[in-house]
Write an enzyme that holds these catalytic residues in place. Sequence first.
Site, mmCIF file in Angstrom:
data_model
loop_
_atom_site.group_PDB
_atom_site.id
_atom_site.type_symbol
_atom_site.label_atom_id
_atom_site.label_comp_id
_atom_site.label_asym_id
_atom_site.label_seq_id
_atom_site.Cartn_x
_atom_site.Cartn_y
_atom_site.Cartn_z
ATOM 1 N N GLU A 56 0.868 -1.380 0.124
ATOM 2 C CA GLU A 56 0.069 -0.141 -0.039
ATOM 3 C C GLU A 56 0.764 1.231 -0.045
ATOM 4 O OE1 GLU A 56 -2.852 -0.382 3.223
ATOM 5 O OE2 GLU A 56 -3.707 -2.046 2.227
ATOM 6 N N GLU A 98 -6.185 -10.708 -2.110
ATOM 7 C CA GLU A 98 -6.849 -10.771 -0.811
ATOM 8 C C GLU A 98 -8.548 -10.548 -1.189
ATOM 9 O OE1 GLU A 98 -5.485 -7.477 1.753
ATOM 10 O OE2 GLU A 98 -3.611 -7.979 1.253
HETATM 11 C C1 XIL Z 1 -6.836 -6.669 7.817
HETATM 12 C C2 XIL Z 1 -6.918 -7.771 8.637
HETATM 13 O O1 XIL Z 1 -7.642 -8.967 8.012
HETATM 14 C C3 XIL Z 1 -7.623 -7.504 9.961
HETATM 15 O O2 XIL Z 1 -7.768 -8.559 10.636
HETATM 16 C C4 XIL Z 1 -6.761 -6.349 10.684
HETATM 17 O O3 XIL Z 1 -7.351 -5.817 11.636
HETATM 18 C C5 XIL Z 1 -6.375 -5.196 9.513
HETATM 19 O O4 XIL Z 1 -5.841 -5.816 8.378
HETATM 20 N N1 XIL Z 1 -5.004 -4.838 3.299
HETATM 21 C C6 XIL Z 1 -4.005 -5.752 3.808
HETATM 22 C C7 XIL Z 1 -4.265 -6.877 4.864
HETATM 23 O O5 XIL Z 1 -2.958 -5.721 3.038
HETATM 24 O O6 XIL Z 1 -3.311 -6.790 5.673
HETATM 25 C C8 XIL Z 1 -5.749 -6.073 5.676
HETATM 26 O O7 XIL Z 1 -5.885 -7.167 6.705
HETATM 27 C C9 XIL Z 1 -6.616 -5.908 4.780
HETATM 28 C C10 XIL Z 1 -6.238 -4.776 3.711
#
Ligand code: XIL
Length: 452
Positions: free
Chosen positions: A223, A330
């Site tokens: 990110e 994701e």
């Molecule tokens: C999220 C997790 O799923 C949550 O449990 C945590 O509270 C916050 O992070 N992008 C990413 C992930 O790269 O690491 C994130 O995961 C979701 C968005």
Amino acid sequence: MQPKSQKYRCLASLSRFAIVAIKLCPSFLGFVYCHEYQADVCGVGSHFYKGIHHVIALRLFARDAIFRTGLLIIVLVGNPCMVRSTRADDVGSLKLAVAGRFKIGVGTNRDLVDHPQDRALLLRHFDIVTPENCMKPQVVQPFEGDFRFDLGDAFVKFAEEHGLKVVGHCLVWADSGKTPSWWMTENGQPTSKETLFRRMKTHIQTVAGRYGDRISEWDVVNEALSDGSDGYLRDTLWARVAGEDFIVRAFEYTREVAPNALLVYNDYNVDTDGKRDSLIRLVQSLKQKNTPIDAVGLQGHYELDAIAYEGLGSMLEAMRQLQVKVIISELDIDVIPRSRWWADNNRHRDELKSSNPYKDGCPPEILQRQAEQYAKLFELFCRYDDVVERVSFWNLHDGQSWLNYFPWDRVNHPLLFDRNRMPKPAYHAVIRTVRQSILKASHLEELPSNAN
Ligand code: XIL
């Protein structure tokens, strides 16, 4: 690049060969019986015995006939059963259905070590896992030099014991709120470029170096791009102090200790207009500088009815041209639109906080739309299976999804499996789409090259 469906077709040919071999078996056995019989008779050499050899022959052939009929029945009944059970297996497993076109993964947490039902679901459908939180910088190094590996080690051990590959997530999270605060200051001042790089190198090489080849893919930087049209890199200390260089360095430091891992730049919304151009610009620039980047991760946190298929398609096309792999890292489809949470200076938040429309279950028509939209996504992933390296969902089933609490608490239904871990319409739609695309690809490959 070679289409991955060829691997699948090769397996199919092998099984066809096995079936033919079983069918030929009776003739072969019949031949052996005859041979034995002739050896018996000729060896005896007496007229008396030669006189009765027809009787023996008849008995042997009768035995052979019964044997052949038995085998024929087995083949006739067994063959369709075999085909049926192969199909049942395919329907019952995402990774089997995808058949090696790309890896199928899931982001999950250590809980599954203690939940046998989650474990069964995981092992049935997925071949690679991403730790949802336990390898993030704030967890691994909450204070300078204080490395905490208990959770990460347990996660990797679990994966190894169950034959799963692991994606390390993530070494640098270039969002100020996601980097431990100690990292960003030095003697009460913002960290200098030198210190930032030194800290980054120590972190990366301690973490990635610890796991070596036990981790096959790393989200090296997460990110770093700015949202929407307000610039190129996200406005953080990372970018202010080091510009793009911190990304280049992060990949170089990782490559030094993970020579065989797939190194990934991971971000969200990069299939939407402004951010897509930024990602393409970043990849072009990294490649020009010979940065060891292998893939881009498109997080794929979609919202129902708002998926930018065209943007995604042109992103896949662009990465194909740049010869960089794409990972859908994701994936989920939120059924409760969430973008208003950030709109209009956050003024809808109070209203949204009390919105929980599907707390008693998700209406069938919504599940149906979700299924169609998942199917369209997988159609695209299959069409670009020379570029798509992996598709990972974010969490195993609806009950486990982070979208039940991000950005506000609500009962959400974003994944392929429901809270009882049962396949949803979306699951069946994905399986159907993947199989149809495999069939289509294998038909096309069978056409002579001059066919129109
Ligand atoms: C999220 C997790 O799923 C949550 O449990 C945590 O509270 C916050 O992070 N992008 C990413 C992930 O790269 O690491 C994130 O995961 C979701 C968005």
